[in-house]
Scaffold this motif. Structure first.
Motif, PDB file in Angstrom:
ATOM      1  N   GLN A  81       0.831  -1.218   0.000  1.00  0.00           N
ATOM      2  CA  GLN A  81       0.000   0.000   0.000  1.00  0.00           C
ATOM      3  C   GLN A  81       0.861   1.262   0.000  1.00  0.00           C
ATOM      4  OE1 GLN A  81      -0.698  -2.687   2.356  1.00  0.00           O
ATOM      5  NE2 GLN A  81      -1.928  -3.417   0.641  1.00  0.00           N
ATOM      6  N   THR A  83       3.896   1.421  -1.459  1.00  0.00           N
ATOM      7  CA  THR A  83       4.831   1.342  -2.589  1.00  0.00           C
ATOM      8  C   THR A  83       4.151   1.824  -3.857  1.00  0.00           C
ATOM      9  OG1 THR A  83       6.065  -0.487  -1.607  1.00  0.00           O
ATOM     10  CG2 THR A  83       6.202  -0.254  -4.000  1.00  0.00           C
ATOM     11  N   ASN A  84       4.737   2.805  -4.517  1.00  0.00           N
ATOM     12  CA  ASN A  84       4.184   3.305  -5.783  1.00  0.00           C
ATOM     13  C   ASN A  84       5.217   4.152  -6.500  1.00  0.00           C
ATOM     14  OD1 ASN A  84       4.036   6.110  -4.831  1.00  0.00           O
ATOM     15  ND2 ASN A  84       2.423   5.365  -3.498  1.00  0.00           N
ATOM     16  N   GLY A  85       4.876   4.634  -7.698  1.00  0.00           N
ATOM     17  CA  GLY A  85       5.745   5.577  -8.395  1.00  0.00           C
ATOM     18  C   GLY A  85       6.221   5.130  -9.759  1.00  0.00           C
ATOM     19  N   CYS A  86       6.081   3.836 -10.063  1.00  0.00           N
ATOM     20  CA  CYS A  86       6.434   3.329 -11.391  1.00  0.00           C
ATOM     21  C   CYS A  86       5.539   2.114 -11.646  1.00  0.00           C
ATOM     22  CB  CYS A  86       7.916   2.976 -11.486  1.00  0.00           C
ATOM     23  SG  CYS A  86       8.436   1.571 -10.476  1.00  0.00           S
ATOM     24  N   PRO A  87       5.450   1.654 -12.892  1.00  0.00           N
ATOM     25  CA  PRO A  87       4.492   0.578 -13.188  1.00  0.00           C
ATOM     26  C   PRO A  87       4.612  -0.643 -12.263  1.00  0.00           C
ATOM     27  CG  PRO A  87       5.278   1.522 -15.231  1.00  0.00           C
ATOM     28  CD  PRO A  87       6.075   2.180 -14.121  1.00  0.00           C
ATOM     29  N   TRP A  88       5.826  -1.116 -11.996  1.00  0.00           N
ATOM     30  CA  TRP A  88       5.977  -2.299 -11.134  1.00  0.00           C
ATOM     31  C   TRP A  88       5.589  -1.980  -9.697  1.00  0.00           C
ATOM     32  CZ3 TRP A  88       6.060  -7.261 -11.956  1.00  0.00           C
ATOM     33  CH2 TRP A  88       6.501  -8.144 -10.958  1.00  0.00           C
ATOM     34  N   TYR A  89       6.027  -0.820  -9.180  1.00  0.00           N
ATOM     35  CA  TYR A  89       5.719  -0.426  -7.803  1.00  0.00           C
ATOM     36  C   TYR A  89       4.218  -0.211  -7.599  1.00  0.00           C
ATOM     37  CZ  TYR A  89      10.614   0.441  -6.384  1.00  0.00           C
ATOM     38  OH  TYR A  89      11.931   0.316  -6.033  1.00  0.00           O
ATOM     39  N   ASN A  90       3.504   0.134  -8.676  1.00  0.00           N
ATOM     40  CA  ASN A  90       2.062   0.406  -8.546  1.00  0.00           C
ATOM     41  C   ASN A  90       1.223  -0.862  -8.449  1.00  0.00           C
ATOM     42  OD1 ASN A  90       2.703   3.118  -8.675  1.00  0.00           O
ATOM     43  ND2 ASN A  90       2.151   3.334 -10.827  1.00  0.00           N
ATOM     44  N   GLN A  91       1.826  -2.035  -8.651  1.00  0.00           N
ATOM     45  CA  GLN A  91       1.057  -3.276  -8.567  1.00  0.00           C
ATOM     46  C   GLN A  91       0.689  -3.582  -7.117  1.00  0.00           C
ATOM     47  OE1 GLN A  91       1.637  -6.424 -11.337  1.00  0.00           O
ATOM     48  NE2 GLN A  91       3.612  -5.547 -11.913  1.00  0.00           N
ATOM     49  N   PRO A  92      -0.511  -4.108  -6.897  1.00  0.00           N
ATOM     50  CA  PRO A  92      -1.021  -4.278  -5.525  1.00  0.00           C
ATOM     51  C   PRO A  92      -0.267  -5.302  -4.673  1.00  0.00           C
ATOM     52  CG  PRO A  92      -2.529  -5.255  -7.116  1.00  0.00           C
ATOM     53  CD  PRO A  92      -1.494  -4.497  -7.915  1.00  0.00           C
TER      54      PRO A  92
END
Length: 183
Positions: A81, A83-92
């Motif tokens: 929850q 982790t974000n900021g790039c396509p891989w990091y945005n995965q749940p």
């Protein structure tokens, strides 16, 4: 991986608390990232302020390592929850680690490996299926070390605050399956 049995019981890892010394942690980060800074790589931890250290700590669970009672390492785990900021990091299902450092005088003694293991265990407990990280493409010594630990290449990304392209590496977290007991 050779572990010094005497060093093993002298190392402790625990989550950071409000009582921990932010100045000492920030200085540890600066020392650990100095080699990367000398390579011309503008990692945040090369010269971040104490305020930035605190902001980053608040983004997840900050673990601290102590050798004989002295701060010697750190790693920040962001659950899926956080982790974000790039396509891989945005995965749940993807958790991430960052702000990872071991005192240069104590590197190559298993402390970083122990911090990575502790972060992976927390990520597993949080329900993540992958543990990802990013580092500079040019930091080949780090990329190689992470790959030896089982991390695989996913993608590259250009962060706004860095002067290098980062590689996103990720490790499949195998959930410990409960033992099947026959009745």
């Amino acid at each position: 991986m050779h572990h010094d049995a005497t060093a093993e019981h002298l190392l402790s890892i625990r989550p950071a608390t409000a009582q921990d010394n932010i100045t000492a942690l920030t200085q540890l980060l600066h020392r650990a990232y100095q080699r990367l800074g000398k390579m011309g790589l503008r990692y945040m931890a090369v010269d971040q302020t104490e305020a930035v250290t605190q902001e980053r700590m608040a983004q997840g669970t900050c673990l601290l390592a102590f050798y004989q009672g002295s701060l010697c390492g750190t790693i920040l785990l962001r659950n899926a929850q956080q982790t974000n900021g790039c396509p891989w990091y945005n995965q749940p299902q993807v958790a991430s680690i960052g702000q990872f450092a071991v005192d240069p005088d104590l590197q190559a003694q298993g402390i970083g490996w122990r911090l990575m293991q502790a972060a992976a265990q927390l990520a597993r407990e949080s329900g993540a299926k992958e543990l990802a990280l990013d580092t500079a493409e040019q930091a080949e010594h780090l990329v190689g070390w992470y790959q030896r630990l089982g991390y695989r290449f996913i993608e590259t990304v250009q962060w706004g605050h860095t002067n290098y392209r980062s590689v996103i590496l990720s490790l499949k977290l195998h959930q410990e399956t409960p033992e099947v007991r026959s009745l």
